[in-house]
Design a protein around this motif. Sequence first.
Motif, PDB file in Angstrom:
ATOM      1  N   VAL A  38      13.343  -7.642  -3.593  1.00 44.04           N
ATOM      2  CA  VAL A  38      11.952  -7.928  -3.461  1.00 44.04           C
ATOM      3  C   VAL A  38      11.677  -8.936  -4.681  1.00 44.04           C
ATOM      4  O   VAL A  38      10.833  -9.734  -4.557  1.00 44.04           O
TER       5      VAL A  38
ATOM      6  N   SER B 131       1.675  -4.215   0.971  1.00 44.34           N
ATOM      7  CA  SER B 131       2.749  -3.802   2.022  1.00 44.34           C
ATOM      8  C   SER B 131       3.136  -5.127   2.871  1.00 44.34           C
ATOM      9  O   SER B 131       4.231  -5.427   3.082  1.00 44.34           O
TER      10      SER B 131
ATOM     11  N   VAL C  39       5.166  -7.761   0.723  1.00 40.94           N
ATOM     12  CA  VAL C  39       6.622  -7.239   0.381  1.00 40.94           C
ATOM     13  C   VAL C  39       7.345  -7.504   1.892  1.00 40.94           C
ATOM     14  O   VAL C  39       8.290  -7.790   1.773  1.00 40.94           O
TER      15      VAL C  39
ATOM     16  N   LYS D 229      10.773 -14.255  -2.470  1.00 39.55           N
ATOM     17  CA  LYS D 229      10.460 -13.061  -3.284  1.00 39.55           C
ATOM     18  C   LYS D 229       9.078 -12.653  -3.346  1.00 39.55           C
ATOM     19  O   LYS D 229       8.148 -13.516  -2.979  1.00 39.55           O
ATOM     20  N   TYR D 230       8.936 -11.298  -3.688  1.00 38.98           N
ATOM     21  CA  TYR D 230       7.461 -10.977  -3.783  1.00 38.98           C
ATOM     22  C   TYR D 230       6.998 -10.857  -5.405  1.00 38.98           C
ATOM     23  O   TYR D 230       7.709 -10.590  -6.153  1.00 38.98           O
TER      24      TYR D 230
ATOM     25  N   ASP E 186       1.798   1.194  -2.145  1.00 40.88           N
ATOM     26  CA  ASP E 186       1.373   0.239  -1.087  1.00 40.88           C
ATOM     27  C   ASP E 186       0.887   1.402   0.194  1.00 40.88           C
ATOM     28  O   ASP E 186       1.544   2.265   0.106  1.00 40.88           O
TER      29      ASP E 186
ATOM     30  N   THR F  36       7.042   0.372  -0.584  1.00 38.12           N
ATOM     31  CA  THR F  36       7.568  -0.120  -1.890  1.00 38.12           C
ATOM     32  C   THR F  36       8.241   1.356  -2.556  1.00 38.12           C
ATOM     33  O   THR F  36       8.134   2.380  -1.779  1.00 38.12           O
TER      34      THR F  36
END
Lengths: 461, 461
Positions: free
Chosen positions: A52, A216, A219, A229-230, A316, A321
Amino acid sequence: MSMKTIPHRLYLTEDQIPKQWYNLRADMKEQPEPIINPATGKPAAVEDLYPVFCKELAKQEMDANTRYIDIPEEILDMYKIYRPSPICRAYQLEKALGTPAKIYYKFEGNNTSGSHKLNSAIAQAYYAKEEGLKTLTTETGAGQWGTALSEACSYFGIDLSVYMVKVSFQQKPFRKAIMETFGGHVMASPSDTTNVGRAILKEDPNNFGSLGCAISEAVEKAVTTDGCKYVLGSVLNQVLLHQSIIGLEAKKAMEILGEYPDIIIGCAGGGSNLGGLIAPFMQDKLTGKANPKIIAVEPASCPSLTRGKYAYDYCDTGKITPMAKMYTLGCTFKPSSNHSGGLRYHGMSPIISKLYHDGYLDAIAVEQTKVFEAAVLFAKNETILPAPESAHAILGAVEEALKCKETGEEKTILFGLTGTGFFDMTAYTAYNEGTMTDYIPTDEELKKGFDALPKIPGFQE
Amino acid sequence: MSMKTIPHRLYLTEDQIPKQWYNLRADMKEQPEPIINPATGKPAAVEDLYPVFCKELAKQEMDANTRYIDIPEEILDMYKIYRPSPICRAYQLEKALGTPAKIYYKFEGNNTSGSHKLNSAIAQAYYAKEEGLKTLTTETGAGQWGTALSEACSYFGIDLSVYMVKVSFQQKPFRKAIMETFGGHVMASPSDTTNVGRAILKEDPNNFGSLGCAISEAVEKAVTTDGCKYVLGSVLNQVLLHQSIIGLEAKKAMEILGEYPDIIIGCAGGGSNLGGLIAPFMQDKLTGKANPKIIAVEPASCPSLTRGKYAYDYCDTGKITPMAKMYTLGCTFKPSSNHSGGLRYHGMSPIISKLYHDGYLDAIAVEQTKVFEAAVLFAKNETILPAPESAHAILGAVEEALKCKETGEEKTILFGLTGTGFFDMTAYTAYNEGTMTDYIPTDEELKKGFDALPKIPGFQE
């Protein structure tokens, strides 16, 4: 060094910008509980975060020991375009209130993103670039984080997708435009671009979104897209680390003024500004050097600290997560369409939560119309139109200053003015026209959220 | 004193804020022509201005001799809430352009009004309060002046009516909201509240307004209302006087940096920012101390300096104000609905006009899409989203910096970044979506305006 006459605004010089962030965890007597990997039900290792987050940011997320972390040169270069931010003495507000208190605020709104969010956006975009990523995804509530990240990604040449909480997307049409000016791609969340979003829309087509839901979606998009990526603008330990620059500058400036705050006040949504502002003062508190009163101000419509549970929960709504132990209203809690989009989050930074749980800070919940009353009072006296989020801290400061008026105490109050309200004119119009309403969730509503908290064998039964 | 490393931003300290405004007229070898009272056809005496302006402001308007005028303490107190404004070195923009030039900008957008307009708004509201007035009227184009004056009037407790150019009123809905937050009463101009407005609407119900028309309405309202006077945010000598604080601070900051600009660039609508920024540098030029190149940048859609006539004209469309000799397109000229509302004025400050006529400054006219191209380039590199008006100066600076790239000259460029573009997102959206157009008036259109210039026996036949 102390200055005889306290100026209205004090700017540190460029060479006084801190060269290191301060990691509050290194001085905490007890650490926040470990985050739990939902796939294993066990504490997550740093590697668990790599799918992530960027590696360097995952390391910062898990590092509870390194007290000071060097700020890379490229990040400092971008900080210097808008930092240091000023410490301001609210002389006119003091006069209007007739208080003997001295009111200071650290003003983080003097950059185009309009808030403190840029401090962490720059860091996160930089590390993404260093890792060779081409794309980032994120969520935004009020739009401040999305704007800040759009600026940072534009600067470092990274493509960005922003999931914007639908209610903010609708209330703040120009936020989208500014993010797009900086090259960001903006979608209203819940959207039909992710499984999570589609599921929510199927159940409730009129769902107006929440930070939890937008997280959510962002991600999901990151883990299902190559080279992507987040990044997140609040709640995380890494964000509080980057935001410590607010507190470090504030403390240095107060020292130059010969001042030390008796009371420090910040608005609290996910905890990014509050955690950053209080960091070095909390260090004094944790190490016994000083004992300032610290107050988190949250909206009565989303009262995670004052009415939430200290429990493990997802960060989330989509439950994808890791789970963190924090003050939470439950990740299924649907915050009302309160205008302070940046404070509409079901949980709270695990660091802030732990410190609150251990009695190191106080929290109050305030209603929206009173917040705007304080905002307008402040604007008329200090000539800055505050963001509604920031105005929660203003109200907290006003209330403390009025207590001083009663007791005659000359306390020194410092609050964080996180941003400007230029994109919140819909809310200001509602307040001006008397159509703004308040909302306080019932105990029954909150119970629903608590009942849905996850069960984690060995951690939360 | 010179600093070894030039910081990205330099703020003077509070005690370095100038205590006096600088009156450029005192150093001009030839004065602007006298203004003419339309009732008598003769040069106006200071008393002729009293029905419209506060006495102290009327005196400032006519005072060509006093070189420095003390800034009253109450005005300085409000200045200190947001001043000094920073001098910024545009390192990232220089890098993006690959220019050997050093680019500096004086950033006046760091206050809620979002522009330099607050500098004169505070002065004018203060003198109105000193005279015991209860009400002021004014016009606003882009909304920056109206916002600034709303803030200043709120601070000094004065009621305010704002006539806002209709096209801006429609393009910038949130400008109205922010003025109302500070207590201002906002009307779209032409309106049905004045004779002038009603006459224009009768002839052209879809008239989208102009600064000239809004001025007529505000003046009419002032002279027909008890205890009410009129204030104006640009063009006037008094405004240039108040705005000299921009140039005075800029020059002092450049001295501290060991710099002196080779080129000074400002956007030009009515001349308020340009006149303020260049004032002390023009003094050097007039007194032979230095010879910087000074460039006014105006929109090609409203090119008063580059294509206008140096002639006597009314300052308003309704022909109720005194006549001034200035570069003008004729007070009947209808500017296109160009988005840079603040630059849509048919005339130009008489001081700037005279200096331009006598060869002390250059002027260029630029097209809107190129202005926004420069605005976005600047935003992405310097992280400040500029107002479209300010972006005219950015484009001027970019063009000069690119000339330096060709010649290899390391010139020092200073431009005025007058404000932020938070309320211009409609225009930015049009630019982002590729729907923005340019407009250049034809010679025939301009001829109509020139043909309608007033005849004044003995002054203009």
